[in-house]
Design a protein around this motif. Structure first.
Motif, PDB file in Angstrom:
ATOM      1  N   ASP A  58     -31.756  15.286  -5.635  1.00  0.00           N
ATOM      2  CA  ASP A  58     -31.450  13.856  -5.649  1.00  0.00           C
ATOM      3  C   ASP A  58     -32.210  13.077  -4.580  1.00  0.00           C
ATOM      4  O   ASP A  58     -32.584  11.924  -4.793  1.00  0.00           O
ATOM      5  N   TRP A  99     -28.229  13.578 -19.656  1.00  0.00           N
ATOM      6  CA  TRP A  99     -29.576  14.169 -19.657  1.00  0.00           C
ATOM      7  C   TRP A  99     -30.392  13.657 -20.864  1.00  0.00           C
ATOM      8  O   TRP A  99     -31.537  13.223 -20.725  1.00  0.00           O
ATOM      9  N   ARG A 106     -28.867  15.115 -10.331  1.00  0.00           N
ATOM     10  CA  ARG A 106     -28.454  16.528 -10.286  1.00  0.00           C
ATOM     11  C   ARG A 106     -27.063  16.702 -10.906  1.00  0.00           C
ATOM     12  O   ARG A 106     -26.144  15.938 -10.610  1.00  0.00           O
ATOM     13  N   GLY A 107     -26.922  17.688 -11.786  1.00  0.00           N
ATOM     14  CA  GLY A 107     -25.619  18.004 -12.365  1.00  0.00           C
ATOM     15  C   GLY A 107     -25.203  17.091 -13.502  1.00  0.00           C
ATOM     16  O   GLY A 107     -24.068  17.164 -13.975  1.00  0.00           O
ATOM     17  N   GLU A 108     -26.096  16.219 -13.955  1.00  0.00           N
ATOM     18  CA  GLU A 108     -25.737  15.303 -15.053  1.00  0.00           C
ATOM     19  C   GLU A 108     -25.321  16.114 -16.296  1.00  0.00           C
ATOM     20  O   GLU A 108     -25.812  17.233 -16.500  1.00  0.00           O
ATOM     21  N   ASP A 109     -24.405  15.526 -17.110  1.00  0.00           N
ATOM     22  CA  ASP A 109     -23.994  16.261 -18.318  1.00  0.00           C
ATOM     23  C   ASP A 109     -25.053  16.079 -19.412  1.00  0.00           C
ATOM     24  O   ASP A 109     -26.022  15.330 -19.237  1.00  0.00           O
ATOM     25  N   ASN A 167     -34.096  20.242 -16.612  1.00  0.00           N
ATOM     26  CA  ASN A 167     -32.866  20.987 -16.323  1.00  0.00           C
ATOM     27  C   ASN A 167     -32.068  20.196 -15.284  1.00  0.00           C
ATOM     28  O   ASN A 167     -32.553  19.968 -14.180  1.00  0.00           O
ATOM     29  N   PRO A 168     -30.845  19.772 -15.632  1.00  0.00           N
ATOM     30  CA  PRO A 168     -30.074  18.916 -14.725  1.00  0.00           C
ATOM     31  C   PRO A 168     -29.788  19.561 -13.377  1.00  0.00           C
ATOM     32  O   PRO A 168     -29.573  18.872 -12.390  1.00  0.00           O
ATOM     33  N   LEU A 169     -29.814  20.909 -13.338  1.00  0.00           N
ATOM     34  CA  LEU A 169     -29.455  21.574 -12.091  1.00  0.00           C
ATOM     35  C   LEU A 169     -30.615  21.689 -11.106  1.00  0.00           C
ATOM     36  O   LEU A 169     -30.422  22.024  -9.950  1.00  0.00           O
ATOM     37  N   SER A 170     -31.834  21.427 -11.577  1.00  0.00           N
ATOM     38  CA  SER A 170     -32.966  21.596 -10.665  1.00  0.00           C
ATOM     39  C   SER A 170     -33.329  20.287  -9.947  1.00  0.00           C
ATOM     40  O   SER A 170     -34.189  20.274  -9.081  1.00  0.00           O
TER      41      SER A 170
END
Ligand SMILES: NC(=O)c1ccc[n+]([C@@H]2O[C@H](COP(=O)([O-])OP(=O)(O)OC[C@H]3O[C@@H](n4cnc5c(N)ncnc54)[C@H](O)[C@@H]3O)[C@@H](O)[C@H]2O)c1
Length: 393
Positions: free
Chosen positions: A58, A82, A75-78, A52-55
């Motif tokens: 960095d 991902w 973190r936050g990658e699209d 999950n990109p949000l977890s």
């Protein structure tokens, strides 16, 4: 994370994963970093991406990379980035995969079948991942053994009962600053997780009411000393409601109509479908955010307070599972990886339970870390318990 630390110390002497390429798709957090350290102490080469990109943290990713770990997570990658990161870990040619949602192992099955002969096995941390892998198995397509870490007893007891039980209550209290003592808290769903929530709420002095659809679980709740009743009836009684069922619309219009002024609604189940949030908004004549993470809806002149927009409250309003919980889960992951390597070629290509001996080992390490000693059977007791002919002995 004392259990992982002691495993790491043992692995450093035994090198059970010497030269083994491990691909991990796990939340890139400090807890996962401890697992990676233990695996590397055992001789593994680890490549890591995130489910999950949000977890992704960095700073943890950077520290691991500095330490020589192949990390593919930001973190936050699209979704494209991902997917490229998952593909990069797949391209490292893992011999063992550790998944939290089955992304790595299914990517190998779907796109890199050339790697399947070298894949000794996989472990899986979530229910969702196991659903996918069991489906693959049912279709005859599973090409490696899988260890269902998620279903281990220690996992259920620690992760669900203690981890979610405590952190769900933590989230409710942080979001509302409510005193639970003296209030009526309704838990809907008395599974592993619901039992944890109920037990903690009772410990804090709440009157706990349980709602269930399974007669066995309902009976268990009653025998555990809780009041049991249908959710529609409980709707009139509760000050706080916690859904933990895995089902949808467990609390809906009919319940909202009966709730008391000031009622608090929280969900600790996996998805934000357990409370009918749209129905709540539609029934409301007014809506405002009264505190961060608390949306107040006025329904029939009564104020109903929805926490975290109906999303999982222990992650949204608190910090999820404490490290002590992940210590046990990840120790099982590490030992399962070693088990897959040691049993190379011997395990059937299907979903397997975690071997009982591994569970006992993790429990023993956890007890050691708590300074708890236990008894052992005497040889006579062991003989007595294992013989069928107890009268004629
Ligand atoms: N928040 C977290 O961190 C976290 C952690 C673990 C599990 N979960 C989630 O919590 C949910 C429950 O997990 P579990 O392991 O306790 O599952 P479980 O299957 O052990 O328990 C769920 C219980 O809910 C009951 N139930 C189902 N529908 C119901 C309904 N409409 N009304 C009343 N009872 C109902 C079932 O009979 C069952 O006893 C799942 O969605 C799971 O993914 C969340």
């Amino acid at each position: 994370m004392p259990v992982l630390r002691s495993l790491g110390e043992r692995f450093a002497g035994e090198h059970p994963l010497a030269g083994v390429r491990v691909g991990a798709c796990l939340h890139v957090t400090s807890e996962t970093a401890n697992l990676v350290h233990a695996l590397r102490a055992g001789g593994a080469e680890v490549a890591l991406c995130a489910p999950n990109p949000l977890s992704t943290q960095d700073d943890v990713a950077a520290a691991l990379a500095e330490d020589g770990v192949e990390v593919h997570a930001i973190r936050g990658e699209d979704m494209d980035a991902w997917a490229a990161h998952v593909a990069a870990v797949v391209a490292s040619g893992p011999q063992v995969t550790l998944d939290d949602g089955a992304d790595l192992v299914t990517a190998i099955h779907a796109a890199r079948r050339d790697l399947l002969p070298g894949l000794l096995g996989a472990t899986e941390e979530t229910t969702t991942g196991l659903v996918r892998l069991r489906r693959l198995e049912a279709e005859g397509g599973l090409e490696c053994p899988v260890i269902a870490v998620n279903e281990a007893f220690t996992e259920r007891a620690f992760n669900d009962r203690h981890g979610t039980g405590q952190s769900a209550i933590d989230g409710i209290v942080r979001a509302t600053n409510l005193l639970l003592a003296g209030r009526t808290l309704v838990v809907i769903g008395y599974g592993w997780t619901g039992q944890g929530v109920a037990l903690r709420a009772k410990g804090l002095g709440a009157q706990v009411v349980i709602c269930e659809v399974d007669p066995l679980r309902a009976l268990e709740a009653r025998m555990d000393g809780f009041e049991v009743m249908p959710a529609l009836k409980a709707a009139e009684r509760g000050d706080v409601f916690v859904t933990v069922t895995g089902a949808q619309d467990v609390l809906g219009a009919a319940h909202f109509e009966r709730m008391k002024d000031g009622a608090v609604l929280a969900n600790a189940g996996h998805f934000d479908v357990e409370i009918d949030v749209r129905g709540l908004a539609a029934a409301a004549t007014e809506h405002r955010e009264v505190r961060p993470l608390v949306d107040q809806y006025v329904v029939g002149g009564r104020r109903l307070n929805l926490l975290a927009k109906g999303r999982v409250v222990n992650l949204s309003a608190a910090e999820g599972h404490p490290a002590a919980v992940m210590d046990v889960s990840f120790a099982l992951q590490a030992l399962s990886a070693v088990h897959l390597v040691r049993s190379a070629g011997e395990l059937e290509r299907r979903v397997h339970a975690v071997p009982a001996a591994l569970e006992r080992e993790v429990a023993r390490l956890k007890l050691d870390s708590l300074g708890v000693e236990i008894d052992e059977l005497t040889p006579e007791q062991a003989q007595y318990l294992s013989s069928w002919d107890r009268l004629g002995r």
